[in-house]
Design a protein around this motif. Sequence first.
Motif, short mmCIF file in Angstrom:
data_model
loop_
_atom_site.label_atom_id
_atom_site.label_comp_id
_atom_site.label_asym_id
_atom_site.label_seq_id
_atom_site.Cartn_x
_atom_site.Cartn_y
_atom_site.Cartn_z
N SER A 75 -20.99 12.66 -41.69
CA SER A 75 -21.57 11.31 -41.61
C SER A 75 -20.64 10.36 -42.34
O SER A 75 -20.90 9.99 -43.50
CB SER A 75 -22.96 11.28 -42.24
N PRO A 76 -19.54 9.94 -41.71
CA PRO A 76 -18.53 9.12 -42.40
C PRO A 76 -19.13 7.83 -42.98
O PRO A 76 -20.08 7.27 -42.43
CB PRO A 76 -17.51 8.79 -41.32
N VAL A 77 -18.54 7.41 -44.08
CA VAL A 77 -18.97 6.18 -44.75
C VAL A 77 -17.76 5.27 -44.88
O VAL A 77 -16.67 5.72 -45.23
CB VAL A 77 -19.54 6.49 -46.16
N GLU A 78 -17.96 3.99 -44.60
CA GLU A 78 -16.92 2.98 -44.79
C GLU A 78 -17.50 1.94 -45.75
O GLU A 78 -18.54 1.35 -45.46
CB GLU A 78 -16.59 2.33 -43.44
N ILE A 79 -16.84 1.78 -46.90
CA ILE A 79 -17.41 0.93 -47.94
C ILE A 79 -16.28 0.33 -48.79
O ILE A 79 -15.23 0.94 -48.94
CB ILE A 79 -18.40 1.75 -48.82
N ARG A 80 -16.49 -0.83 -49.31
CA ARG A 80 -15.51 -1.46 -50.21
C ARG A 80 -15.63 -0.82 -51.59
O ARG A 80 -16.72 -0.43 -52.04
CB ARG A 80 -15.77 -2.96 -50.34
N LEU A 81 -14.50 -0.72 -52.27
CA LEU A 81 -14.49 -0.14 -53.62
C LEU A 81 -15.44 -0.89 -54.55
O LEU A 81 -16.13 -0.27 -55.36
CB LEU A 81 -13.07 -0.14 -54.18
N GLY A 116 -17.74 19.00 -42.94
CA GLY A 116 -19.06 19.22 -43.56
C GLY A 116 -19.58 17.94 -44.18
O GLY A 116 -19.52 16.88 -43.59
N MET A 117 -20.04 18.09 -45.40
CA MET A 117 -20.62 16.94 -46.10
C MET A 117 -19.60 15.82 -46.26
O MET A 117 -18.40 16.07 -46.33
CB MET A 117 -21.15 17.36 -47.46
N THR A 118 -20.08 14.62 -46.30
CA THR A 118 -19.22 13.46 -46.51
C THR A 118 -18.84 13.40 -47.98
O THR A 118 -19.69 13.53 -48.86
CB THR A 118 -19.95 12.17 -46.09
N VAL A 119 -17.55 13.25 -48.23
CA VAL A 119 -17.03 13.23 -49.60
C VAL A 119 -16.72 11.79 -50.00
O VAL A 119 -16.03 11.07 -49.27
CB VAL A 119 -15.76 14.10 -49.71
N ALA A 154 -6.46 0.25 -48.66
CA ALA A 154 -7.44 1.20 -48.13
C ALA A 154 -7.22 2.58 -48.74
O ALA A 154 -6.12 2.92 -49.16
CB ALA A 154 -7.34 1.29 -46.60
N VAL A 155 -8.30 3.34 -48.75
CA VAL A 155 -8.29 4.71 -49.29
C VAL A 155 -9.08 5.58 -48.32
O VAL A 155 -10.12 5.16 -47.82
CB VAL A 155 -8.97 4.76 -50.68
N ALA A 156 -8.60 6.80 -48.09
CA ALA A 156 -9.37 7.78 -47.34
C ALA A 156 -9.54 9.01 -48.22
O ALA A 156 -8.60 9.43 -48.90
CB ALA A 156 -8.67 8.17 -46.05
N VAL A 157 -10.74 9.56 -48.22
CA VAL A 157 -11.05 10.75 -49.01
C VAL A 157 -11.76 11.75 -48.10
O VAL A 157 -12.65 11.37 -47.32
CB VAL A 157 -11.95 10.41 -50.21
N THR A 158 -11.36 13.01 -48.20
CA THR A 158 -11.99 14.05 -47.41
C THR A 158 -12.06 15.33 -48.24
O THR A 158 -11.39 15.44 -49.25
CB THR A 158 -11.22 14.31 -46.10
N GLY A 159 -12.88 16.25 -47.81
CA GLY A 159 -12.96 17.51 -48.53
C GLY A 159 -13.70 18.56 -47.74
O GLY A 159 -14.32 18.27 -46.71
N GLY A 160 -13.60 19.79 -48.23
CA GLY A 160 -14.30 20.89 -47.60
C GLY A 160 -13.64 22.20 -47.97
O GLY A 160 -12.68 22.23 -48.74
N PHE A 161 -14.14 23.26 -47.42
CA PHE A 161 -13.55 24.56 -47.66
C PHE A 161 -12.22 24.64 -46.91
O PHE A 161 -11.97 23.84 -45.99
CB PHE A 161 -14.53 25.66 -47.27
N PRO A 162 -11.34 25.53 -47.29
CA PRO A 162 -10.00 25.59 -46.68
C PRO A 162 -10.05 25.51 -45.15
O PRO A 162 -10.80 26.25 -44.51
CB PRO A 162 -9.46 26.93 -47.16
N GLY A 163 -9.26 24.58 -44.61
CA GLY A 163 -9.19 24.39 -43.17
C GLY A 163 -10.37 23.66 -42.56
O GLY A 163 -10.43 23.50 -41.35
N GLN A 164 -11.31 23.20 -43.38
CA GLN A 164 -12.51 22.55 -42.86
C GLN A 164 -12.72 21.14 -43.40
O GLN A 164 -13.81 20.59 -43.31
CB GLN A 164 -13.74 23.40 -43.17
N ALA A 165 -11.68 20.53 -43.96
CA ALA A 165 -11.82 19.18 -44.51
C ALA A 165 -12.35 18.23 -43.45
O ALA A 165 -11.88 18.21 -42.31
CB ALA A 165 -10.49 18.68 -45.05
N GLY A 166 -13.36 17.47 -43.82
CA GLY A 166 -13.95 16.49 -42.92
C GLY A 166 -15.00 17.03 -41.98
O GLY A 166 -15.59 16.27 -41.21
#
Length: 145
Positions: free
Chosen positions: A125-131, A93-96, A79-91
């Motif tokens: 809007s989290p996404v769960e998907i196979r590679l 905003g937009m889904t990465v 499994a892999v988790a990916v997140t992003g955003g401006f400092p202190g705001q990961a997860g």
Amino acid sequence: MSGDERAQRDALIAAARSAAAAAYAPYSNFHVGAALLFADGSVVTGANVENASYGLSLCAETVAVGKVLSDGRRGGLIAVAVTGGFPGQAGQGMTVTPCGRCRQTLNEVAQLGATDPLVWCDGASPVEIRLSHLLPHAFGPANLA
């Protein structure tokens, strides 16, 4: 999703968010974190590392995969988790999702262990998907055998 699977997902996303806090992103100010979960329960994280020569910047997933392969690990990626955003705001905003290069990089590790990891993309809007759905018909080690 069972309670154990939900807990595993939440822990991996938390690890990715923690990694994002360590990003070196003075140019974009967009912090990305990735967390890779292996079958033995170990987690390897990475954060994006920017460079004044933009083309030399590294994505969070690439940093994590570099750690994995340079430590001699081959296969076992589940499994892999990916997140992003401006400092202190990961997860928040937009889904990465992993970029194309990162999808290919993750595929290398997955193919070494014949796995198709679940990818959790964190955001509003989290996404769960196979590679394999993110990178269909992937090119990898098996193509060179």
